[in-house]
Design an enzyme around this catalytic site. Structure first.
Site, PDB file in Angstrom:
ATOM      1  N   CYS A 114       0.820  -1.238   0.000  1.00 41.02           N
ATOM      2  CA  CYS A 114       0.000   0.000   0.000  1.00 41.02           C
ATOM      3  C   CYS A 114       0.844   1.273   0.000  1.00 41.02           C
ATOM      4  O   CYS A 114       0.348   2.335  -0.363  1.00 41.02           O
ATOM      5  CB  CYS A 114      -0.957  -0.004   1.186  1.00 41.02           C
ATOM      6  SG  CYS A 114      -2.061  -1.409   1.160  1.00 41.02           S
ATOM      7  N   HIS A 247      -3.517   7.271   1.984  1.00 32.66           N
ATOM      8  CA  HIS A 247      -3.874   5.917   1.545  1.00 32.66           C
ATOM      9  C   HIS A 247      -5.266   5.612   2.095  1.00 32.66           C
ATOM     10  O   HIS A 247      -5.571   5.950   3.243  1.00 32.66           O
ATOM     11  CB  HIS A 247      -2.849   4.912   2.059  1.00 32.66           C
ATOM     12  CG  HIS A 247      -3.276   3.487   1.861  1.00 32.66           C
ATOM     13  ND1 HIS A 247      -3.732   3.030   0.652  1.00 32.66           N
ATOM     14  CD2 HIS A 247      -3.341   2.441   2.718  1.00 32.66           C
ATOM     15  CE1 HIS A 247      -4.048   1.749   0.773  1.00 32.66           C
ATOM     16  NE2 HIS A 247      -3.824   1.378   2.018  1.00 32.66           N
ATOM     17  N   ASN A 277     -10.075  -0.354  -0.365  1.00 34.35           N
ATOM     18  CA  ASN A 277      -8.616  -0.251  -0.293  1.00 34.35           C
ATOM     19  C   ASN A 277      -8.027  -0.828  -1.586  1.00 34.35           C
ATOM     20  O   ASN A 277      -8.075  -2.035  -1.808  1.00 34.35           O
ATOM     21  CB  ASN A 277      -8.134  -1.031   0.934  1.00 34.35           C
ATOM     22  CG  ASN A 277      -6.623  -0.987   1.120  1.00 34.35           C
ATOM     23  OD1 ASN A 277      -5.896  -0.552   0.225  1.00 34.35           O
ATOM     24  ND2 ASN A 277      -6.167  -1.444   2.262  1.00 34.35           N
TER      25      ASN A 277
END
Ligand code: UT7
Length: 320
Positions: A114, A247, A277
């Protein structure tokens, strides 16, 4: 004059298919309420079965190239942040290079899960500031759905697919550009978030396993620390930041970081509700969304931050 890496243009792509929380209720023992309360996610996009990460990366890159007004010949290199490449090799970056008809130059993937997009930005920034390249395409692209166990409610509700891209150019006459990047990893946390497979172990990609609570606790602490480091390094205060572009893993983590910065949620770009996500794609997707809807304006200061498997964590301060 100082050489800086300036964002010339952004682009992004989301697959057509939208999977809502209600749809997931039919797959595992979960509820729309639980997912919204704990994560802020309402829906996510899921790639078609035959659609690979490079297909999404190529679309995002095309849109960034169009927005820049440049031709393929103007781009010197491609860096793709991804954890879900089409194949073990060659890289997604070379697929993008070939599809866009870019000339020979550096093309490679970066894997920091990520945090990958911020890592890739930092690598690109180094190339640009040292004169190795003049213009570089930086992409975050993921097909996270291919790493999910659709019977595991602790992970399958969280992730989505998509891609985002930016074109960076080395400029000496501009006060815009990447002001600082901050990269970290600590492998002692590698078993908090991982796949139970891989090329050199099982020969399969495996599925995501996450100790969510532990990752959550670390994310809140490490994001608070890194945003403070960004402020200190640049001798600025949080009121000088126009947009937090975090993020997009969990709205509660994002809100915690905004609170630490004393920033109202109105100055935070939130896409987790619609995208879920998307790992390395989440920041460039959020960035492109807010650039295209007019929220992010030239001359504004952006703070990007991310945390992911590794654990890795990273941040960047950018004058857009
Ligand atoms: O992008 C990389 C970084 N990743 C992250 O930043 C993610 C960080 N972690 C998180 O966002 C959160 O930890 C989660 C959203 C994953 C989980 O939220 P939580 O508040 O930490 O919940 P939990 O894991 O402590 O689970 C609470 C309860 C458990 O039941 P019991 O043991 O209390 O009876 C779980 O079994 O919720 C249960 N649960 C679910 N219930 C309904 C777990 N997943 C689900 C689900 N639906 N999908």
């Amino acid at each position: 004059m100082t050489c800086r890496s300036v964002i010339l243009a952004t682009g992004s792509y989301l697959p057509e298919k939208i999977l809502t929380n209600k749809d997931i209720e039919k797959l595992v023992d979960t509820t729309d309420d639980w997912i919204v309360q704990r994560t802020g996610i309402r829906e996510r996009h899921i790639a078609a079965p035959g659609q690979a990460t490079s297909d999404m990366a190529i679309q995002a890159a095309r849109r960034a190239l169009e927005a820049s007004g440049l031709t393929p010949n103007d781009i010197d290199g491609v860096i793709v942040a991804t954890t879900t490449p089409d194949r073990s090799f060659p890289s997604v970056a070379v697929c993008v290079q070939a599809a866009l008809g870019l000339r020979a130059g550096p093309a490679f993937d970066v894997q920091a899960v990520c945090s990958g997009f911020v890592y890739a930005l930092s690598v690109a920034d180094s190339f640009l500031r040292t004169g190795v390249m003049k213009r570089v395409l930086v992409i975050g692209a993921e097909k996270m759905s291919s790493l999910l166990n659709w019977e595991d409610r602790t992970t399958c509700v969280l992730f989505g697919d998509g891609a985002g891209a930016v074109i960076l150019e080395a400029q000496t006459e501009s006060d815009s550009g990447i002001l600082s990047t901050h990269l970290y990893a600590d492998g002692k946390f590698r078993d908090l978030l991982y796949t139970d497979g891989g090329t050199s172990t099982t020969g399969t990609s495996g599925h995501i396993i996450m100790h969510g609570k532990e990752v959550f606790k670390n994310a809140v602490t490490l994001m608070s620390e890194i945003v403070q480091e960004v402020l200190d390094k640049n001798t600025i205060t949080s009121d000088q930041i126009d947009w937090l572009v975090p993020h997009q893993a969990n709205l509660r983590i994002i809100a915690g970081t905004a609170e630490k910065l004393n920033m109202s949620m109105e100055k935070v770009v939130v896409t987790v509700d619609k995208h879920g996500n998307t790992s390395a794609a989440s920041i460039p997707l959020a960035l492109d969304t807010a650039v295209r809807d007019g929220r992010i304006q030239r001359g504004q200061t952006l703070l990007l931050e991310a945390l992911g498997g590794g654990l890795t964590w990273a941040a960047a301060l950018i004058k857009y």
